[in-house]
Design a protein around this motif. Structure first.
Motif, short mmCIF file in Angstrom:
data_model
loop_
_atom_site.label_atom_id
_atom_site.label_comp_id
_atom_site.label_asym_id
_atom_site.label_seq_id
_atom_site.Cartn_x
_atom_site.Cartn_y
_atom_site.Cartn_z
N VAL A 210 0.83 -1.20 0.00
CA VAL A 210 0.00 0.00 0.00
C VAL A 210 0.87 1.25 0.00
N SER B 64 2.84 1.59 -3.37
CA SER B 64 1.91 1.91 -4.46
C SER B 64 1.47 3.36 -4.39
N HIS B 65 1.16 3.84 -3.21
CA HIS B 65 0.77 5.24 -3.06
C HIS B 65 1.90 6.16 -3.49
N ALA C 282 1.43 8.62 -6.74
CA ALA C 282 1.46 10.06 -6.47
C ALA C 282 2.57 10.74 -7.27
N MET D 78 -5.39 12.81 -2.80
CA MET D 78 -4.67 11.64 -2.30
C MET D 78 -4.06 11.85 -0.92
N ASP D 79 -3.55 13.03 -0.67
CA ASP D 79 -2.79 13.27 0.56
C ASP D 79 -3.45 14.30 1.46
N VAL E 33 4.21 13.58 0.37
CA VAL E 33 3.86 12.30 -0.25
C VAL E 33 4.49 11.14 0.52
N SER F 252 2.60 10.67 3.73
CA SER F 252 1.30 10.07 3.44
C SER F 252 1.44 8.59 3.12
N SER F 253 2.48 8.23 2.39
CA SER F 253 2.70 6.81 2.08
C SER F 253 2.94 6.01 3.36
N TYR G 33 -0.48 5.74 5.19
CA TYR G 33 -1.38 4.76 4.59
C TYR G 33 -0.87 3.34 4.79
#
Length: 118
Positions: free
Chosen positions: A18, A21-22, A26, A63-64, A94, A97-98, A101
């Motif tokens: 996950v 991939s994020h 992004a 997304m973020d 980013v 956020s990755s 997540y």
């Protein structure tokens, strides 16, 4: 020799998938919208705003959003300065956020294993 994965190993694999991939998606959106004129125009039209950085704005908005809201002041302060600093700030958001997540996916998978057993 066959190796059997434990529940913790399975949760780690899902969390890593996950998070990675994020991060990849992004970055593809951010760089693609900046480098490709047609994609940049499509993102601007979709978001109904004119921006110098349509990909970054798209990633921030869709997304973020949770992490961006925490660092909104810092991100906006670098928008007017050097583009390099703004891009580095976007990459940091980013990356955070990755990680968020991935951690969230790990917790959800571990919780599912506790509830459902397997």
């Amino acid at each position: 020799m066959v190796r059997y994965f434990t529940r913790k190993d399975k949760a780690r694999v899902v969390a890593d998938a996950v998070g990675i991939s994020h991060f990849v998606v992004a970055n593809v959106i951010m760089i693609g919208a900046q480098a490709n004129r047609d994609l940049g125009l499509a993102v601007r039209k979709f978001m109904k705003q004119n921006s110098d950085y349509p990909g970054i704005d798209f990633v921030y908005k869709f997304m973020d959003a949770p992490i961006y809201q925490q660092f909104r002041g810092t991100a906006e302060a670098f928008r007017e300065g050097r583009p390099r600093n703004f891009w580095l700030t976007a990459e940091c958001i980013v990356l955070l956020s990755s990680m968020f997540y991935g951690l969230l996916a790990y917790v959800v998978i571990r919780l599912c294993f506790r509830i459902f057993g397997k």
